[in-house]
Design a protein around this motif. Sequence first.
Motif, PDB file in Angstrom:
ATOM      1  N   PHE A  15      44.642  25.043  45.066  1.00  0.00           N
ATOM      2  CA  PHE A  15      43.850  25.601  46.167  1.00  0.00           C
ATOM      3  C   PHE A  15      44.304  27.036  46.470  1.00  0.00           C
ATOM      4  N   VAL A  16      43.326  27.934  46.594  1.00  0.00           N
ATOM      5  CA  VAL A  16      43.653  29.323  46.932  1.00  0.00           C
ATOM      6  C   VAL A  16      42.970  29.636  48.262  1.00  0.00           C
ATOM      7  N   PRO A  17      43.704  30.101  49.277  1.00  0.00           N
ATOM      8  CA  PRO A  17      43.051  30.406  50.550  1.00  0.00           C
ATOM      9  C   PRO A  17      42.028  31.524  50.391  1.00  0.00           C
ATOM     10  N   PRO A  18      40.993  31.521  51.223  1.00  0.00           N
ATOM     11  CA  PRO A  18      39.977  32.572  51.099  1.00  0.00           C
ATOM     12  C   PRO A  18      40.525  33.937  51.515  1.00  0.00           C
ATOM     13  N   GLU A  19      39.812  34.991  51.115  1.00  0.00           N
ATOM     14  CA  GLU A  19      40.307  36.336  51.444  1.00  0.00           C
ATOM     15  C   GLU A  19      40.124  36.684  52.911  1.00  0.00           C
ATOM     16  N   ARG A  20      39.053  36.215  53.506  1.00  0.00           N
ATOM     17  CA  ARG A  20      38.873  36.488  54.939  1.00  0.00           C
ATOM     18  C   ARG A  20      39.667  35.463  55.724  1.00  0.00           C
ATOM     19  N   SER A  21      40.347  35.905  56.769  1.00  0.00           N
ATOM     20  CA  SER A  21      41.050  34.976  57.643  1.00  0.00           C
ATOM     21  C   SER A  21      40.066  34.485  58.715  1.00  0.00           C
ATOM     22  N   MET A  22      40.507  33.507  59.520  1.00  0.00           N
ATOM     23  CA  MET A  22      39.618  32.903  60.520  1.00  0.00           C
ATOM     24  C   MET A  22      39.009  33.957  61.456  1.00  0.00           C
ATOM     25  N   GLY A  23      39.837  34.889  61.916  1.00  0.00           N
ATOM     26  CA  GLY A  23      39.329  35.895  62.851  1.00  0.00           C
ATOM     27  C   GLY A  23      38.285  36.805  62.228  1.00  0.00           C
TER      28      GLY A  23
END
Length: 353
Positions: A341-349
Motif C-alpha cells: 500500500f502506498v499513501p496518496p500524494e494529497r493529504s487529508m487537508g
Amino acid sequence: MTVIGMGIPTVRRGAVPSLDGRPEVPYLLDKFGRVAKDLRVSITEKCSLRCTYCMPEEGLPAIPQDQLLTSSEIVRLVGIAVHRLGVTEIRFTGGEPLMRRDLEEMIAGCTRAVPGIPLSMTTNAVGLEHRAAGLAEAGLSRVNVSLDSVDRAEFAQLTRRDRLPSVLRGIRAARAAGMSPLKVNAVLMPQTLAGAVDLLAWCLAEECELRFIEEMPLDADQEWARNNMVTAAQLLDVLGTRFDLAEVGRDDPSSPAEEWLVDGGPATVGIIASVTRSFCSDCDRTRLTADGTIRSCLFSDHEVDLRSALRLGASDEEIAQLWRGAMWNKWAGHGINADGFVPPERSMGAIGG
Ligand code: SAM
Ligand code: SF4
C-alpha cells in the motif's frame, strides 16, 4: 508528475475518463454497482489549526488564487451534481471552510441553486461563534465539528494551536443558531485515548453526537504507522471503563459509523473503523477538491479536472459527463490493508475530509 510538496501535488489532469461498458444512466454509478449521492466540496487548503494527523506544522502550500474554484463556480458545480447527477447531500469541507470569507455567499448561492438539499459543513469551529448565525441564515443546516480532546493542553498539543475555548464557544453558537443535530468527530490518537471518556462525557452533557474515527494514512507528514494507530477495539476497552456500551449497529447502511448505546440510551456514540473494518463496498461519496478536480476515492490520486472544462466553456451536460466518467473509474477500495500500500500524494487537508 511533480510533487510540489507536503500534500498538494500537481494532479494527473486532462485525461478524459473512459466510459467503456457504462450503462447510460444519469447518476454517478461505478463499476462495482455503487452510486454516489453524497458530495464533499473542499473549498480551501488553508486552516487555522495544524492537527498532527492532517497538516504539516507550516501548513499546506497555498493553492494559487487563480487555481481555486470561485464561489460561483462551486455553486454551478453543486447545481450540476444535484440536478444532473442525482446527488442528495452536500457537505463543505477543507482545509477549514471558515477560512473563506465568501462562505456565506457560497452557501446562500447553493441554497438558491439546490433548494431542499441539506447543506452541511465539517469544521474545526475556530471562530464559528462569530459566523454561525449568518451561516444558518444563508441556509447551512448542520455542522460536524472536529474535536479530539476537551483537555486544553492536550488539544493544543494535538492541533499545535491553543484554541479549545474558541471551539467550545463555536459549538454552542451553532446550537444557538438552530443547527441540529450537532455532531462531533474525533480522530483516535494514542495521546488522546485516555481522555476519550471525558470527551464522551462532555458530548453527552452538551447533547452532541460523538463519533470516533480511526486515523488513516492521510497525514501530510506521512508518519502514520499501523503499529502506532489506535483501533476501534482499543477505544471500546477505554470507554468501557466508564460507560456501559451496547452495540446497535449502523443506523443507516450508507453511514460508516457503527453506533453504540451509552448507559442504556437514548444517547449513542459512533465508531468509524475506517482502517480495521473498511466500509468501501458501501461508499456513496464523490469529492470535489478546492482546485476543481473530482476525486472519486480518498486514496486514489487519479483525478478528473472540471475546473479547466468549466473555464473553457463546457456545458453543464459536458461537465456532468466528465464527472460520470470519474466515478465510473472509481477504485473498489482503499487497499490500506494490502501489501505494498502506498499513501496518496494529497493529504487529508488537501483533499477535503
Ligand atoms: N478543518 C475541518 C475539520 O477539521 O473538521 C474540515 C477538514 S478536515 C480534513 C475533515 C475531517 O478529516 C476532520 O474530521 C478530521 O479530523 C479528519 N481527518 C484529518 N486527517 C485525518 C486522518 N489522517 N485520518 C482520519 N481522519 C482525518
Ligand atoms: Fe485543519 Fe481540519 Fe486538518 Fe485539523 S483536520 S489541520 S482542523 S483541516
